[in-house]
Design a protein around this motif. Sequence first.
Motif, mmCIF file in Angstrom:
data_model
loop_
_atom_site.group_PDB
_atom_site.id
_atom_site.type_symbol
_atom_site.label_atom_id
_atom_site.label_comp_id
_atom_site.label_asym_id
_atom_site.label_seq_id
_atom_site.Cartn_x
_atom_site.Cartn_y
_atom_site.Cartn_z
ATOM 1 N N GLN A 1 28.642 80.928 34.263
ATOM 2 C CA GLN A 1 30.053 80.794 34.645
ATOM 3 C C GLN A 1 30.425 81.751 35.778
ATOM 4 O O GLN A 1 31.139 81.371 36.712
ATOM 5 N N GLY A 2 29.949 82.991 35.701
ATOM 6 C CA GLY A 2 30.259 83.950 36.755
ATOM 7 C C GLY A 2 29.607 83.588 38.074
ATOM 8 O O GLY A 2 30.192 83.768 39.140
ATOM 9 N N MET A 3 28.387 83.070 38.011
ATOM 10 C CA MET A 3 27.706 82.641 39.230
ATOM 11 C C MET A 3 28.454 81.463 39.863
ATOM 12 O O MET A 3 28.659 81.425 41.077
ATOM 13 N N ARG A 4 28.855 80.509 39.038
ATOM 14 C CA ARG A 4 29.618 79.365 39.557
ATOM 15 C C ARG A 4 30.913 79.826 40.205
ATOM 16 O O ARG A 4 31.283 79.369 41.293
ATOM 17 N N ALA A 5 31.606 80.754 39.568
ATOM 18 C CA ALA A 5 32.863 81.252 40.120
ATOM 19 C C ALA A 5 32.646 81.914 41.481
ATOM 20 O O ALA A 5 33.454 81.738 42.408
ATOM 21 N N ALA A 6 31.542 82.647 41.629
ATOM 22 C CA ALA A 6 31.253 83.295 42.915
ATOM 23 C C ALA A 6 30.956 82.267 43.992
ATOM 24 O O ALA A 6 31.404 82.400 45.139
ATOM 25 N N PHE A 7 30.209 81.229 43.645
ATOM 26 C CA PHE A 7 29.928 80.164 44.616
ATOM 27 C C PHE A 7 31.231 79.540 45.114
ATOM 28 O O PHE A 7 31.441 79.360 46.321
ATOM 29 N N ILE A 8 32.089 79.205 44.182
ATOM 30 C CA ILE A 8 33.341 78.523 44.539
ATOM 31 C C ILE A 8 34.262 79.451 45.316
ATOM 32 O O ILE A 8 34.921 79.037 46.277
ATOM 33 N N GLU A 9 34.297 80.721 44.925
ATOM 34 C CA GLU A 9 35.146 81.690 45.627
ATOM 35 C C GLU A 9 34.769 81.787 47.106
ATOM 36 O O GLU A 9 35.633 81.984 47.967
ATOM 37 N N HIS A 10 33.491 81.610 47.408
ATOM 38 C CA HIS A 10 33.028 81.695 48.791
ATOM 39 C C HIS A 10 33.081 80.355 49.524
ATOM 40 O O HIS A 10 32.684 80.275 50.691
ATOM 41 N N GLY A 11 33.542 79.310 48.849
ATOM 42 C CA GLY A 11 33.757 78.047 49.540
ATOM 43 C C GLY A 11 32.795 76.921 49.208
ATOM 44 O O GLY A 11 32.983 75.791 49.676
#
Length: 337
Positions: free
Chosen positions: A184-194
Amino acid sequence: MITRREHRPTDRSARTAGRSPVHTLATTAAVAGGAGLATLAGGILGTRDFILREVTVPALAPETFARRRDRAETQGVHGQPGSAGDAFRILHVSDLHMLAHQRLKQRWVASLAALQPDLVVDTGDNLGEKEAVPAVLRALGPLLSFPGVFVFGSNDYYAPHPVNPVNYLLGKKNPPSDIDLPWQGMRAAFIEHGWQDATHRRTDFTAGGLRLAVGGVDDPHLDRDDYASLAGGPNPDADLALGLTHAPEPRVLDDFAADGYQLVLAGHTHGGQLCLPGGRAVVTNCGIDRSRVAGASRWSERMWLHVSNGLGTSKYVPVRLFCRPSATLINVVERSA
């Protein structure tokens, strides 16, 4: 006086003629064991022998790039949008199976940003252990500045565990472990960066001057796919309809082809991982045939498939034989009229 002369055999068969069968077997076993150890050592070192592959896929309709230039001029954009020349450049990464200590792999993946791709596609299995999320983000960090899409695989959700290797060779599925990974945290980081999550959704956006329609499914290897969630097919106005899946299972590929997707990207196979000389795969670990275990192939009249052989392995099988870990730069060009 009688003089005795010692006769010394000059050929191999004569030299060994007097040896016992036990001695011969022991010698043969030692040679075989040495060769096995050398092969094993080469396979372990092969996990660090990263290579960038490059393929060209004629998936676009004729005149696609002429229309791209016309749109750019209409919008007042000076110069060629996207990459130079008539090709749309996709960097495909998959199956990192990252461990926290794998600094060489992290640096190598990060260096791929120098390619300046139009789009980055990640088809899953990024994690190799719970502690690896920061390592994945170090590796992919420079690539997160480019447009990107992703789907996940089983080793994003569940940690690897020791399994019976015979099942792999027989084409049987090993059940996932019961240890959850912090995806979940990895997915959130991907999305946060676009980057965009294409799991069970369709998304339309522009990259490299092309209009993209992207749809993806969750990992079919774990039967998590729900292609019905993509019902309706890709946007017909898109220049490129791109499908994403971690495991290239034929049932999913057939669905993408029936809906009119032009190119599907997948991973999961590791290119066979334990291959015969020449990279000939023994198994694919999914339903596709061995000729499609890695690289680009035509799945149907209008749809291409690209399978990445991946950049990592399970921490419990850290060996790649005749199968170098890789990422791929895919040059998507126009098909002939």
